[in-house]
Design a protein around this motif. Sequence first.
Motif, PDB file in Angstrom:
ATOM      1  N   TYR A  27       0.854  -1.198   0.000  1.00 31.93           N
ATOM      2  CA  TYR A  27       0.000   0.000   0.000  1.00 31.93           C
ATOM      3  C   TYR A  27       0.879   1.233   0.000  1.00 31.93           C
ATOM      4  N   VAL A  28       0.703   2.051  -0.997  1.00 30.87           N
ATOM      5  CA  VAL A  28       1.421   3.327  -1.042  1.00 30.87           C
ATOM      6  C   VAL A  28       0.378   4.432  -1.023  1.00 30.87           C
ATOM      7  N   ARG A  29       0.434   5.244   0.010  1.00 27.09           N
ATOM      8  CA  ARG A  29      -0.560   6.309   0.080  1.00 27.09           C
ATOM      9  C   ARG A  29      -0.315   7.306  -1.042  1.00 27.09           C
ATOM     10  N   SER A  30      -1.377   7.660  -1.738  1.00 25.73           N
ATOM     11  CA  SER A  30      -1.236   8.589  -2.851  1.00 25.73           C
ATOM     12  C   SER A  30      -0.809   9.961  -2.338  1.00 25.73           C
ATOM     13  N   MET A  31       0.101  10.595  -3.101  1.00 23.81           N
ATOM     14  CA  MET A  31       0.516  11.952  -2.732  1.00 23.81           C
ATOM     15  C   MET A  31      -0.278  12.982  -3.528  1.00 23.81           C
ATOM     16  N   ASN A  32      -1.233  12.514  -4.332  1.00 26.70           N
ATOM     17  CA  ASN A  32      -2.018  13.466  -5.119  1.00 26.70           C
ATOM     18  C   ASN A  32      -2.768  14.426  -4.194  1.00 26.70           C
ATOM     19  N   SER A  33      -2.679  15.714  -4.523  1.00 30.25           N
ATOM     20  CA  SER A  33      -3.408  16.740  -3.774  1.00 30.25           C
ATOM     21  C   SER A  33      -3.115  16.696  -2.279  1.00 30.25           C
ATOM     22  N   TRP A  34      -1.895  16.283  -1.907  1.00 32.07           N
ATOM     23  CA  TRP A  34      -1.547  16.207  -0.486  1.00 32.07           C
ATOM     24  C   TRP A  34      -1.753  17.537   0.218  1.00 32.07           C
ATOM     25  N   TRP A  35      -1.543  18.616  -0.528  1.00 29.17           N
ATOM     26  CA  TRP A  35      -1.576  19.924   0.113  1.00 29.17           C
ATOM     27  C   TRP A  35      -2.993  20.395   0.433  1.00 29.17           C
ATOM     28  N   LYS A  36      -3.997  19.653  -0.119  1.00 26.77           N
ATOM     29  CA  LYS A  36      -5.376  20.048   0.202  1.00 26.77           C
ATOM     30  C   LYS A  36      -5.844  19.438   1.534  1.00 26.77           C
ATOM     31  N   ARG A  37      -4.991  18.572   2.123  1.00 25.12           N
ATOM     32  CA  ARG A  37      -5.421  17.860   3.331  1.00 25.12           C
ATOM     33  C   ARG A  37      -5.481  18.753   4.556  1.00 25.12           C
ATOM     34  N   ASP A  38      -4.754  19.825   4.537  1.00 23.01           N
ATOM     35  CA  ASP A  38      -4.602  20.621   5.750  1.00 23.01           C
ATOM     36  C   ASP A  38      -4.558  22.103   5.353  1.00 23.01           C
ATOM     37  N   PRO A  39      -5.321  22.973   6.045  1.00 19.82           N
ATOM     38  CA  PRO A  39      -5.311  24.401   5.695  1.00 19.82           C
ATOM     39  C   PRO A  39      -3.913  25.011   5.758  1.00 19.82           C
ATOM     40  N   PHE A  40      -3.072  24.452   6.648  1.00 23.29           N
ATOM     41  CA  PHE A  40      -1.704  24.967   6.747  1.00 23.29           C
ATOM     42  C   PHE A  40      -0.969  24.744   5.430  1.00 23.29           C
ATOM     43  N   PHE A  41      -1.148  23.536   4.847  1.00 24.12           N
ATOM     44  CA  PHE A  41      -0.499  23.236   3.563  1.00 24.12           C
ATOM     45  C   PHE A  41      -1.078  24.106   2.449  1.00 24.12           C
ATOM     46  N   VAL A  42      -2.402  24.365   2.528  1.00 29.13           N
ATOM     47  CA  VAL A  42      -3.023  25.200   1.489  1.00 29.13           C
ATOM     48  C   VAL A  42      -2.408  26.597   1.527  1.00 29.13           C
ATOM     49  N   ARG A  43      -2.244  27.149   2.743  1.00 27.62           N
ATOM     50  CA  ARG A  43      -1.630  28.484   2.861  1.00 27.62           C
ATOM     51  C   ARG A  43      -0.196  28.464   2.337  1.00 27.62           C
TER      52      ARG A  43
END
Lengths: 116, 132
Positions: B11-27
Amino acid sequence: MTRSNAPLVWSLFGAGGVLAALVGPALVFVTGIAVPAGILMSHDLMSYQRMFGFAQSWAGKIIILAVIVLFLWHAALRIFHMLHDFGIHPGVASKLICFGLPFLCTVAAFYWVLPI
Amino acid sequence: MSAQMDKRRPYVRSMNSWWKRDPFFVRYMVMEATSVLVALYAVILLVGLLRLSQGEAAFNGWLGALESGPSILLHVLILVVFLYHLWSWFKVMPKTLPMIFVNGKKLPADTITYTGVLLAVVVNLIVLIILV
């Protein structure tokens, strides 16, 4: 150990970031909004004669080069790391685009402003 | 990935759109994305420099392009992005500077941020006053 050019690129990134914060908003407002739309400022501010005279002086040349070159390298490093964040890992292609293009633009800026 | 690893089908967790997971990453991503319009503005100025070096008619063509509606709208967007850059640049500055101690106490992050923002606002106003 091979010499790294990272400190050079990071210095340009930092200098560009500071300059973009200190004068960027004012410059964008003047060159892109106020003068073209004629709000608060006259069209004459960016007339050919005035801009040519500005670019003829050494102070003018340094300011023009500093803004264009430092903004470009600041953006280049961020875009390079952003590609990585989007899953495009550092390689020859991303380095050529992210650092080759600003390098060409830097050479072009010197080539165009120095003879004025 | 090697063929053997494929057989195990780890199992490899997808890194797609990782930055949408957390508002901190979005900023973080918004801050990084400001660079695209900073680069665009530098290119607009570079074209202006080329046109300036080519003579009056060429430069007036560049000025004319700047006066178009779409160009002014674009510059309003670029202005917003530069203002966000100003804020975010000093927002992260406490993390990028070495720790500063005053009277044996660590200088608070907010002090660094607000001093920087104030300095930048003052310098921008000075530039505006010089040019008006």
